[in-house]
Design a protein around this motif. Sequence first.
Motif, short mmCIF file in Angstrom:
data_model
loop_
_atom_site.label_atom_id
_atom_site.label_comp_id
_atom_site.label_asym_id
_atom_site.label_seq_id
_atom_site.Cartn_x
_atom_site.Cartn_y
_atom_site.Cartn_z
N SER A 82 -8.56 46.82 33.64
CA SER A 82 -7.60 46.27 34.80
C SER A 82 -8.04 46.51 36.25
O SER A 82 -7.70 46.15 37.44
CB SER A 82 -6.15 46.59 34.77
N ARG B 172 7.28 48.76 47.98
CA ARG B 172 7.26 47.38 48.34
C ARG B 172 8.79 47.33 49.13
O ARG B 172 9.08 46.65 49.96
CB ARG B 172 7.00 46.24 47.52
N ASN C 271 -4.70 40.35 44.35
CA ASN C 271 -3.32 39.71 44.59
C ASN C 271 -1.89 40.62 44.25
O ASN C 271 -2.30 42.03 44.09
CB ASN C 271 -2.98 38.36 43.78
N ALA C 272 -0.80 40.45 44.65
CA ALA C 272 0.29 41.53 44.55
C ALA C 272 0.31 42.10 43.12
O ALA C 272 0.74 43.32 43.05
CB ALA C 272 1.67 40.78 44.92
N GLU C 273 0.13 41.33 42.16
CA GLU C 273 0.31 41.95 40.66
C GLU C 273 -0.69 42.99 40.34
O GLU C 273 -0.37 43.91 39.83
CB GLU C 273 0.39 40.70 39.87
N SER C 274 -1.98 42.52 40.85
CA SER C 274 -2.93 43.34 40.86
C SER C 274 -3.02 44.69 41.46
O SER C 274 -3.34 45.65 40.83
CB SER C 274 -4.34 42.63 41.17
N ARG D 223 -0.12 46.13 42.70
CA ARG D 223 0.90 46.86 42.15
C ARG D 223 0.35 47.72 40.90
O ARG D 223 0.78 48.86 40.53
CB ARG D 223 2.10 45.96 41.61
N ALA D 224 -0.57 47.19 40.01
CA ALA D 224 -1.09 48.00 38.68
C ALA D 224 -1.87 49.16 39.14
O ALA D 224 -1.82 50.18 38.33
CB ALA D 224 -1.77 46.88 37.97
N ALA E 47 5.98 51.33 42.34
CA ALA E 47 6.28 49.92 42.41
C ALA E 47 7.05 49.64 43.35
O ALA E 47 7.29 48.67 43.79
CB ALA E 47 6.48 49.49 41.19
#
Length: 469
Positions: free
Chosen positions: A251, A327, A108-111, A113-114, A324
């Motif tokens: 992560s 995007r 997903n987007a959060e994962s 970006r990490a 980050a």
Amino acid sequence: MFFHTLRDRWHEAFEPIGNLVRIAREPYRFLDDLRRRRGELAELRLAGIPTVLVCSEPETVRQILTGSYDQFERYAGGVELFVDPLALILTDDEHHRQRRKLLNPAFNAESVRAFGPTMLEIADRVLDGLPQGATFPLIGPMQDITMRVILRCLFGVAEGPRFEELRALVIEYLQRVFGPEMLALGTVLTPTQAHATLMRLSRRARGSAPNAPFTPSRLPVQRIADRLGRIHALLEVEIDRCLAEGPEHRSDVLALMLRARFADGRPMSREELHAQLLMLVIGGYETTSLSLCWAVHCLVRHPEALARVRAEVAEVMQGGFDPAKVRDLHYLGAAIAESMRLYPIGIGVSRKLKRPMRLLGRDLAAGTIVMLSVYLIQRHPSLWSEPDAFKPERMLDRKPSAAVHFPFGGGVWRCLGAAFAEHEMRIVLARLFTRFAVEPDPDHRVHAQQKGITAGPSGGLPVRVAPIA
């Protein structure tokens, strides 16, 4: 009559081989010619796989692409030769739905970006080593970036001797598994049987101690199996290491997969972890590196678009390069999308009918395989103005429907790692064009060539680079 019969038999026997050769040499031209000769639902026979119908009629493509598990099953078109039957790409129905749901959080987007800082570090380190003042194929450094990103972000492998061994083994395995030995084996047997043979032959290397010296066999097929077995042995070590460190403290995708649980509380088995991890390598290595090359190919031949990309990066990153913020690189994202429209690395996605259907005036039996031509739809003159022109602006004006722009596939089987690949591509391209002036080789005519299951630029896209002062 005799000569007509002889001609027909000759054609029937050798057409599948001839088609395979032609599609390998110039897949896009082959598809254009196929539609011109046989229409928008064209029969295609290739050696080693069943006959398929290539569909490029927009409404029919939309109907099939958005279809459900009840209507269609995924047809992998020979991918069974390279990946385990448990891999997500080969599953259907509830089995696929459950595993897709389980793996989605890792992409997903959060994962995604990490992973940005790691992607940036790897990209800059590889770009530091680009040869200057000489023409070289860009595919090499793009593959290097992609493989290192996979091992660090997906597998969580720390850099060091084991990292380098695993990197070399995976690259060697992928080079050989798409070679003539396995293709011949997949033709004599079925692709699934050929892969089962490879797994059986890999057992000895799979049982090898991770710190023991490894020397693969020189025998055909066995040398591929030995590398596959050794990869599995090293993955076992990485799974054990992740469990010892505590997946909750990491992560990477492997850690997220180890933490994931099915609805009944079960974790994924070791066998399935191996299958999904290797699927992610095969699905992400060549595809992302070739897509990067196609995007570079488009931008260096359109200086105005490239200048706009550079200006956008300078504006968005004026306080320093922050992964980050990629995007917010909307024009670069549009240029990537447009390059993938013109040059999709997967020329088609295929479905097998679960029940009889009538398509374009033809009654098709259950079991019929229909390949939706990504390339032909994405250049269809009824869907796109100036379909052969590179115009990133069209991707900014209005996001195209997933039924007319689907370089990552579509429907319930859309590529799991699409967001991961796009994030990586934005970082790599932003850094490449910020740091270097890139020029195409004027003596090389770039055209598409089939490379395994993907279509890439001929010659690996020869370019010259020079640092931007």
